[in-house]
Design an enzyme around this catalytic site. Structure first.
Site, PDB file in Angstrom:
ATOM      1  N   TYR A  91     -22.863   4.601  29.170  1.00  0.00           N
ATOM      2  CA  TYR A  91     -23.850   3.994  30.074  1.00  0.00           C
ATOM      3  C   TYR A  91     -25.260   4.037  29.497  1.00  0.00           C
ATOM      4  CZ  TYR A  91     -27.463   3.955  33.653  1.00  0.00           C
ATOM      5  OH  TYR A  91     -28.619   3.704  34.341  1.00  0.00           O
ATOM      6  N   ARG A 126       0.824  -1.212   0.000  1.00  0.00           N
ATOM      7  CA  ARG A 126       0.000   0.000   0.000  1.00  0.00           C
ATOM      8  C   ARG A 126       0.860   1.265   0.000  1.00  0.00           C
ATOM      9  NH1 ARG A 126      -3.039  -3.182   3.710  1.00  0.00           N
ATOM     10  NH2 ARG A 126      -2.199  -2.037   5.501  1.00  0.00           N
ATOM     11  N   CYS A 176      -5.873 -18.002  15.585  1.00  0.00           N
ATOM     12  CA  CYS A 176      -6.624 -18.038  16.839  1.00  0.00           C
ATOM     13  C   CYS A 176      -7.963 -18.765  16.694  1.00  0.00           C
ATOM     14  CB  CYS A 176      -6.864 -16.613  17.355  1.00  0.00           C
ATOM     15  SG  CYS A 176      -5.338 -15.739  17.759  1.00  0.00           S
ATOM     16  N   GLY A 180       6.260 -10.274  15.096  1.00  0.00           N
ATOM     17  CA  GLY A 180       5.475 -11.437  15.499  1.00  0.00           C
ATOM     18  C   GLY A 180       6.007 -12.134  16.729  1.00  0.00           C
ATOM     19  N   ASP A 181       5.614 -13.392  16.881  1.00  0.00           N
ATOM     20  CA  ASP A 181       5.931 -14.148  18.092  1.00  0.00           C
ATOM     21  C   ASP A 181       7.422 -14.390  18.284  1.00  0.00           C
ATOM     22  OD1 ASP A 181       3.207 -14.269  18.320  1.00  0.00           O
ATOM     23  OD2 ASP A 181       3.018 -16.404  17.864  1.00  0.00           O
ATOM     24  N   THR A 214      16.296  -5.210  13.431  1.00  0.00           N
ATOM     25  CA  THR A 214      17.184  -6.089  14.178  1.00  0.00           C
ATOM     26  C   THR A 214      18.571  -5.468  14.281  1.00  0.00           C
ATOM     27  OG1 THR A 214      18.007  -7.312  12.262  1.00  0.00           O
ATOM     28  CG2 THR A 214      15.896  -8.035  13.190  1.00  0.00           C
TER      29      THR A 214
END
Length: 551
Positions: free
Chosen positions: A425, A21, A42, A281-282, A272
């Site tokens: 509320y 993009r 997930c 990511g993980d 890095t």
């Protein structure tokens, strides 16, 4: 410019789409060793349980759709096996042909994710032991669930994957036993809050083996067995869900800087130790905004943000990652369980002088039909009132309270901030004083010395010569049960019975939720008594005691 991305799913696929993009003319290639470039990781447990019916519903993008929309080349069943940083080349293996080739890059994004931990135990090589980490794992696990529909399964590990697997296998008709090494499931939760999860699992037919180590497996002519504690549990198959670790062998071999666990160290631009290589990511080590420490937070939300930020910086758009609060949520049969930030264990490990508050409130106005209780626990720093973490168990509306408290944890808000926070509320959705506000009120009262509490842990050590325990619930409420040694004086009769109380003793008061006991404690303090209110009320105490009995 050419960017090669190792790994798809949340971090890699997000980075690729964002980069396209921002830069229409760049060459972008994704290398993914599985057969799926972007899938609902997930959602895998819910495919196993049949909630998500078709395999195709898990697939968010295919190589064909990625190319058609983004002109991004996504190569599935291709594995990156090494990185030559000097030449800026990646060595890649085509898993369908076993052939190898190299691909050069200007920038490289690493998004290899995490892999399931497989402990070294006797019999671990059995094909009856499954994991649930990738799409192919979910397909295989559902095949087993359908094959052994009236059989049995053992789930090893009480984290998110373990509990979701146990629930969905149970929904498929299997007899399920869950074995957990520690004394409670879901380590982001403290043991007191986890007692509600234990109750829900037992009520739903899950057999729990808490504080139990799996020592091995047997797979022979007489069947498949899981060796857990003193038991030899027979099952048709087992699910290994004891956790994940960063899958970063390729980064380590390339000489990139990693932490002691193997997570890739990145700066806040996701770069890095090599300026041409980013990671997301993980597999990366990120800032935990609650603790101020760096480490692995294996959640989809952070992975998506990290991938986007890596792409931004490659494209020359300055972007910085602020870290994660670790906010997470779990569906467990009829309950929703959510947590954010520190629990008591992590606060203690960091040497923080903290305190806790509990509140039991309806998810919406009590007079509007269908109100359901939410038990909410918050941890705060005594010196500043800063919110460190929270846990909640309930039904609808539980997740939105943790979402709100995630903002509090992430931005250093205090108890007073919660008390003054405006919440949307209307009677079907909340109360004029939302449970989040109540947490602020209670913590504020404690910080100002207007309320002193005692814990369920203190009850077994009550000294009748120095303390008196009073149940402030109505007589009808106490018909089912009371705490041993307590005297029932309903709150509305307390002022009329002050002459029966001994001012030389500390008066310990409790009710169902803690609201009436706070009022009772203030009445007693106004008449010169020393008084304390039971934190979490009888509702929490009862859950913990039943959990202990069931063990």
């Amino acid at each position: 410019m050419k960017t090669v991305i190792i790994g798809g799913v949340a971090g890699g696929a997000t980075a690729a789409a964002r980069l396209r993009r921002l830069r229409e003319d760049d060459e972008i290639i994704i290398i993914e060793r599985s057969g799926y470039i972007s899938y609902a990781n997930c959602g895998l447990p819910y495919y196993v349980g049949g909630v998500i019916e078709g395999k195709g519903e898990l697939t968010l993008q295919t190589p064909q759709s990625f190319w058609k929309r983004f002109r991004i080349e996504a190569r599935t069943q291709h594995e990156a096996i090494s990185i030559d940083r000097e030449r800026k080349e990646v060595r890649i293996k085509d898993l369908t042909t076993d052939s190898e080739y190299t691909e050069n890059y200007d920038f490289l994004i690493l998004s290899p994710g995490a892999e399931a931990i497989i402990p070294s135990l006797s019999g671990i090589e059995s094909d009856r032991i499954l994991t649930l980490r990738h799409t192919e794992d979910a397909f295989l696990l559902r095949e087993h669930a359908e094959k052994f529909g009236n059989g049995s399964a053992v789930v090893i590990g009480g984290g998110f994957v373990g509990l979701e697997s146990a629930e969905n296998l149970k929904e498929m008709g299997l007899d399920v036993t869950l074995v957990q090494l520690t004394d409670h499931v879901m380590q982001p939760f403290d043991a007191d809050m986890a007692s509600f999860l234990h109750s829900e699992m037992r009520k739903s037919g899950i057999k729990l083996r808490l504080g139990t180590a799996v020592t091995g497996f047997e797979d022979g002519d007489d069947g498949f067995f899981v060796l857990a504690g003193d038991e030899r549990i027979k099952a048709d198959f087992a699910v290994m869900a004891v956790g994940v670790r960063p899958d970063t062998e390729i980064a380590v071999k390339a000489g990139l800087e990693t932490d002691r666990r193997g997570s890739i160290i990145v700066d806040d631009t996701m770069r890095t130790s090599d300026p041409s290589i980013y990671a997301a990511g993980d597999a990366v080590s990120i800032l935990n905004r609650a603790t101020g420490k760096y480490g692995m937070i294996a959640l989809a939300g952070p992975a998506n943000k990290e991938g986007r930020i890596a792409a931004d910086n490659i494209a020359g758009l300055e972007s910085h990652y602020r870290g994660s609060t670790g906010a997470s949520v779990l569906k467990l049969f009829s309950l929703t369980a959510a947590a954010v930030g520190m629990n008591e264990e992590s606060a203690e490990a960091l040497g923080i002088d903290y305190d806790t508050v509990f509140t039991l409130q309806g998810n919406h106005a009590s007079y509007y039909p269908g109100s359901q209780p939410i038990m909410l626990k918050a941890i705060y720093e005594k010196k500043t009132g800063r919110i460190l973490g929270a846990q909640a168990v309930g039904k609808s509306g539980t997740d939105k309270r943790i979402d709100t408290l995630s903002i509090a944890v992430g931005y250093g808000l205090t108890a007073d901030d919660l008390a003054s926070m405006d919440m949307a509320y209307a009677p079907p959705y909340s109360s004029a004083k939302d449970p989040v506000n109540i947490i602020g009120y209670i913590a504020g009262n404690k910080l100002r010395g207007l309320l002193e509490e005692f814990s369920y842990k203190d009850i077994e050590n009550i000294d009748p010569d120095k303390e008196m325990l009073i149940d402030l619930r109505t007589r009808k409420e106490t018909e089912s049960d009371m705490i041993a040694g307590a005297v029932n004086i309903p709150l509305d009769e307390l002022r009329d019975n002050l002459d029966k109380l001994d001012k030389s003793k500390t008066i310990l008061v409790y009710c169902r939720s803690g609201q009436r006991s706070y009022i009772g404690a203030r009445i007693l303090m106004g008449h010169g008594f020393k008084a304390k209110s039971l934190s979490g009320g009888y509702f929490l105490y009862e859950s913990i005691m039943k959990d202990r009995q069931n063990r």
